[in-house]
Write a protein that holds these residues in place. Sequence first.
Motif, PDB file in Angstrom:
ATOM      1  N   PHE A 203       2.012   3.528   3.010  1.00 16.57           N
ATOM      2  CA  PHE A 203       3.016   2.844   3.822  1.00 16.57           C
ATOM      3  C   PHE A 203       2.305   1.844   4.721  1.00 16.57           C
ATOM      4  CE2 PHE A 203       4.407   7.113   2.852  1.00 16.57           C
ATOM      5  CZ  PHE A 203       5.651   6.892   2.278  1.00 16.57           C
ATOM      6  N   GLY A 204       3.000   0.798   5.088  1.00 15.05           N
ATOM      7  CA  GLY A 204       2.408  -0.191   5.973  1.00 15.05           C
ATOM      8  C   GLY A 204       3.184  -1.493   5.934  1.00 15.05           C
ATOM      9  N   GLY A 205       2.686  -2.504   6.613  1.00 20.21           N
ATOM     10  CA  GLY A 205       3.372  -3.782   6.660  1.00 20.21           C
ATOM     11  C   GLY A 205       2.675  -4.726   7.620  1.00 20.21           C
ATOM     12  N   TYR A 249      -1.357  -3.609   8.934  1.00 21.07           N
ATOM     13  CA  TYR A 249      -1.619  -2.179   9.150  1.00 21.07           C
ATOM     14  C   TYR A 249      -1.204  -1.427   7.899  1.00 21.07           C
ATOM     15  CZ  TYR A 249       3.381  -1.298   9.748  1.00 21.07           C
ATOM     16  OH  TYR A 249       4.737  -1.201   9.526  1.00 21.07           O
ATOM     17  N   GLN A 250      -1.880  -0.325   7.625  1.00 23.78           N
ATOM     18  CA  GLN A 250      -1.569   0.447   6.420  1.00 23.78           C
ATOM     19  C   GLN A 250      -2.129   1.859   6.543  1.00 23.78           C
ATOM     20  OE1 GLN A 250      -2.772  -1.498   2.808  1.00 23.78           O
ATOM     21  NE2 GLN A 250      -1.551  -0.166   1.488  1.00 23.78           N
ATOM     22  N   THR A 251      -1.381   2.802   6.025  1.00 25.75           N
ATOM     23  CA  THR A 251      -1.823   4.182   5.896  1.00 25.75           C
ATOM     24  C   THR A 251      -1.733   4.578   4.426  1.00 25.75           C
ATOM     25  OG1 THR A 251      -1.064   4.760   8.112  1.00 25.75           O
ATOM     26  CG2 THR A 251      -1.436   6.577   6.584  1.00 25.75           C
ATOM     27  N   MET A 262      -7.409  12.671   0.970  1.00 21.41           N
ATOM     28  CA  MET A 262      -7.861  11.786   2.041  1.00 21.41           C
ATOM     29  C   MET A 262      -6.667  11.069   2.645  1.00 21.41           C
ATOM     30  SD  MET A 262     -10.588   8.602   2.163  1.00 21.41           S
ATOM     31  CE  MET A 262      -9.714   7.511   1.033  1.00 21.41           C
ATOM     32  N   ALA A 263      -6.664  10.967   3.980  1.00 25.92           N
ATOM     33  CA  ALA A 263      -5.731  10.114   4.709  1.00 25.92           C
ATOM     34  C   ALA A 263      -6.548   8.966   5.292  1.00 25.92           C
ATOM     35  CB  ALA A 263      -5.037  10.896   5.816  1.00 25.92           C
ATOM     36  N   PHE A 264      -6.162   7.728   4.958  1.00 24.50           N
ATOM     37  CA  PHE A 264      -6.918   6.552   5.392  1.00 24.50           C
ATOM     38  C   PHE A 264      -5.994   5.601   6.140  1.00 24.50           C
ATOM     39  CE2 PHE A 264      -8.647   2.290   4.920  1.00 24.50           C
ATOM     40  CZ  PHE A 264      -9.953   2.481   5.345  1.00 24.50           C
ATOM     41  N   HIS A 265      -6.464   5.107   7.283  1.00 25.10           N
ATOM     42  CA  HIS A 265      -5.648   4.245   8.154  1.00 25.10           C
ATOM     43  C   HIS A 265      -6.439   2.996   8.503  1.00 25.10           C
ATOM     44  CE1 HIS A 265      -3.706   3.648  12.390  1.00 25.10           C
ATOM     45  NE2 HIS A 265      -3.132   2.871  11.487  1.00 25.10           N
ATOM     46  N   THR A 266      -5.792   1.838   8.398  1.00 26.60           N
ATOM     47  CA  THR A 266      -6.412   0.595   8.822  1.00 26.60           C
ATOM     48  C   THR A 266      -5.421  -0.213   9.653  1.00 26.60           C
ATOM     49  OG1 THR A 266      -7.582  -1.407   8.084  1.00 26.60           O
ATOM     50  CG2 THR A 266      -5.772  -0.637   6.704  1.00 26.60           C
ATOM     51  N   ASN A 267      -5.947  -0.958  10.628  1.00 26.12           N
ATOM     52  CA  ASN A 267      -5.109  -1.774  11.508  1.00 26.12           C
ATOM     53  C   ASN A 267      -5.941  -2.970  11.964  1.00 26.12           C
ATOM     54  OD1 ASN A 267      -3.747  -2.725  14.037  1.00 26.12           O
ATOM     55  ND2 ASN A 267      -2.390  -1.007  13.585  1.00 26.12           N
ATOM     56  N   LEU A 268      -5.318  -4.147  12.034  1.00 27.64           N
ATOM     57  CA  LEU A 268      -6.029  -5.391  12.337  1.00 27.64           C
ATOM     58  C   LEU A 268      -5.985  -5.800  13.804  1.00 27.64           C
ATOM     59  CD1 LEU A 268      -5.089  -7.765   9.355  1.00 27.64           C
ATOM     60  CD2 LEU A 268      -7.322  -6.864   9.921  1.00 27.64           C
ATOM     61  N   ILE A 354      -5.992  -1.194  -5.410  1.00 27.03           N
ATOM     62  CA  ILE A 354      -4.901  -1.945  -6.032  1.00 27.03           C
ATOM     63  C   ILE A 354      -3.686  -1.046  -6.251  1.00 27.03           C
ATOM     64  CG2 ILE A 354      -4.231  -3.043  -8.215  1.00 27.03           C
ATOM     65  CD1 ILE A 354      -7.241  -4.089  -8.263  1.00 27.03           C
ATOM     66  N   LYS A 355      -3.917   0.173  -6.701  1.00 29.16           N
ATOM     67  CA  LYS A 355      -2.796   1.101  -6.937  1.00 29.16           C
ATOM     68  C   LYS A 355      -2.198   1.591  -5.618  1.00 29.16           C
ATOM     69  CE  LYS A 355      -1.677   1.876 -10.560  1.00 29.16           C
ATOM     70  NZ  LYS A 355      -0.863   1.087 -11.516  1.00 29.16           N
ATOM     71  N   ILE A 356      -3.028   1.722  -4.583  1.00 26.47           N
ATOM     72  CA  ILE A 356      -2.496   2.073  -3.259  1.00 26.47           C
ATOM     73  C   ILE A 356      -1.524   0.996  -2.786  1.00 26.47           C
ATOM     74  CG2 ILE A 356      -3.111   2.273  -0.817  1.00 26.47           C
ATOM     75  CD1 ILE A 356      -5.644   3.761  -1.708  1.00 26.47           C
ATOM     76  N   GLU A 357      -1.881  -0.254  -2.975  1.00 22.50           N
ATOM     77  CA  GLU A 357      -0.979  -1.334  -2.578  1.00 22.50           C
ATOM     78  C   GLU A 357       0.293  -1.338  -3.413  1.00 22.50           C
ATOM     79  OE1 GLU A 357       0.682  -4.752  -0.803  1.00 22.50           O
ATOM     80  OE2 GLU A 357      -0.635  -3.123  -0.160  1.00 22.50           O
ATOM     81  N   GLU A 358       0.172  -1.046  -4.688  1.00 23.96           N
ATOM     82  CA  GLU A 358       1.368  -0.936  -5.528  1.00 23.96           C
ATOM     83  C   GLU A 358       2.268   0.192  -5.037  1.00 23.96           C
ATOM     84  OE1 GLU A 358       2.611   0.236 -10.125  1.00 23.96           O
ATOM     85  OE2 GLU A 358       0.587  -0.534  -9.741  1.00 23.96           O
ATOM     86  N   ALA A 359       1.673   1.300  -4.645  1.00 21.09           N
ATOM     87  CA  ALA A 359       2.456   2.408  -4.110  1.00 21.09           C
ATOM     88  C   ALA A 359       3.182   2.004  -2.830  1.00 21.09           C
ATOM     89  CB  ALA A 359       1.545   3.613  -3.850  1.00 21.09           C
ATOM     90  N   ARG A 360       2.510   1.219  -1.977  1.00 20.39           N
ATOM     91  CA  ARG A 360       3.158   0.740  -0.743  1.00 20.39           C
ATOM     92  C   ARG A 360       4.331  -0.173  -1.060  1.00 20.39           C
ATOM     93  NH1 ARG A 360       3.797  -3.475   2.553  1.00 20.39           N
ATOM     94  NH2 ARG A 360       2.743  -4.859   1.075  1.00 20.39           N
ATOM     95  N   ARG A 361       4.133  -1.114  -1.975  1.00 21.59           N
ATOM     96  CA  ARG A 361       5.191  -2.079  -2.289  1.00 21.59           C
ATOM     97  C   ARG A 361       6.388  -1.414  -2.949  1.00 21.59           C
ATOM     98  NH1 ARG A 361       4.189  -4.836  -6.083  1.00 21.59           N
ATOM     99  NH2 ARG A 361       2.019  -4.417  -6.690  1.00 21.59           N
ATOM    100  N   THR A 362       6.131  -0.457  -3.819  1.00 16.40           N
ATOM    101  CA  THR A 362       7.222   0.180  -4.567  1.00 16.40           C
ATOM    102  C   THR A 362       7.765   1.431  -3.879  1.00 16.40           C
ATOM    103  OG1 THR A 362       5.623   1.476  -5.869  1.00 16.40           O
ATOM    104  CG2 THR A 362       6.291  -0.682  -6.741  1.00 16.40           C
ATOM    105  N   ARG A 363       7.097   1.872  -2.799  1.00 13.98           N
ATOM    106  CA  ARG A 363       7.483   3.083  -2.077  1.00 13.98           C
ATOM    107  C   ARG A 363       7.574   4.277  -3.024  1.00 13.98           C
ATOM    108  NH1 ARG A 363       8.811   2.345   3.069  1.00 13.98           N
ATOM    109  NH2 ARG A 363       9.966   4.311   3.144  1.00 13.98           N
ATOM    110  N   ARG A 364       6.515   4.424  -3.830  1.00  9.24           N
ATOM    111  CA  ARG A 364       6.434   5.535  -4.772  1.00  9.24           C
ATOM    112  C   ARG A 364       5.063   6.184  -4.694  1.00  9.24           C
ATOM    113  NH1 ARG A 364       6.383   4.367 -10.179  1.00  9.24           N
ATOM    114  NH2 ARG A 364       5.747   2.209  -9.827  1.00  9.24           N
TER     115      ARG A 364
END
Length: 386
Positions: A203-205, A249-251, A262-268, A354-364
């Motif tokens: 999740f993120g945005g 930001y993204q988790t 693993m739980a990974f968090h980034t923020n700009l 790349i797949k993490i970002e796909e999961a964020r975009r598709t919310r799956r």
Amino acid sequence: MKIAVAGLGFRLANVIASFRKACPELQVVGLVDPNPAGLPALVSAGMPEPRAFETVSEMLAATQPDLFMVGSPNLFHLEHITAGLRAGVRVFTEKPVVIDEDQTMKMAALLAEYGHDRVLVGLVLRYSDLYRDLRAAQANGHIGSITSIEASEHIAPYHGAFFMRDWRRHTRYAGPFLLEKCCHDIDLYGSVVGQRASAVASFGGRKTFIPENKPEHLSAFQQEQYYQKPSGWQEGDAVFESDGDIIDYQTAIVEYDGGATMAFHTNLNVPDQFRRFCVIGTKGMAEGDFIRNRFQVYSAISGEKLVERSYDGVESDHYGADDQMASDIFSHLTQGAPLPVNIVAALEAGLVAIKIEEARRTRRTLELAETWQRFDDALDAPRLAV
């Protein structure tokens, strides 16, 4: 040692400076870059301005370098690496290697054709003292079987604003933000677990660097931060009204084969930035921070602190790891010394991002078994005659 370069930005100029420490007689014999932002740094360091070429193929044919260094925007890596392999030279590429899943599969097929050892990669954190100490703690049995990891890369506003102004603000050039900035981290912790990711969710945005947050008057801190880091190709001025499409930001949640997570968090926009981890296993835990320069290991059996170390006095980017990477790669090229990371590991980490970002975009939540099968099929294709 003769090197030829495609894409001489600020980052690759720093890498070349580290390589010169390992090999003072290093020469940059050719350059392909219509706007080489890192060239003044080379010239000011006393290096002659390299001969400029229009195309990579022309440059490699004319210069016959010992190493071809790819520092171009990520979109062009596949094209430039391909040209290097076709020319029969060893290639060093900056991370991330490629920008999407399709390019990943094409790169895997290219490695199947030419061999995995022909391409080296700048996943520089694998060369850091902190990472080496973490792996030593594992090897010494202090952590046991990994059960879970909490990790983060929190980035100061000066760097966040840079992303909003640089070519990296466009995913069409850089790939998704997590890939561009955090593939180091995805790689490190995957190597610690020792298993591939089996499923991802995210999740993120973008909530900080947006028009409605643009201040009427910048504070002294903001004035110092937002334009501190120079940009090169596709330079922009807007921080809060950037035309880019990256997020800030993204988790991510990752499950690995065998069940570790693993739980990974980034923020700009983190004014007191840190890049830390807590690796927890059946026998203990290891906790470290690349920016705050500390590392500790604790036993879950006795409760005692087994290791404590700080890392003071580092003299190059990436916590001193740039110089170590250059030294190790030079030893690898001249003496065959082993390296702590290879191109396949880099592609695997990139594919997870790349797949993490796909999961964020598709919310799956995405299961990765099919993806890994396609990757392995491409990587293990019969090697063609070169």
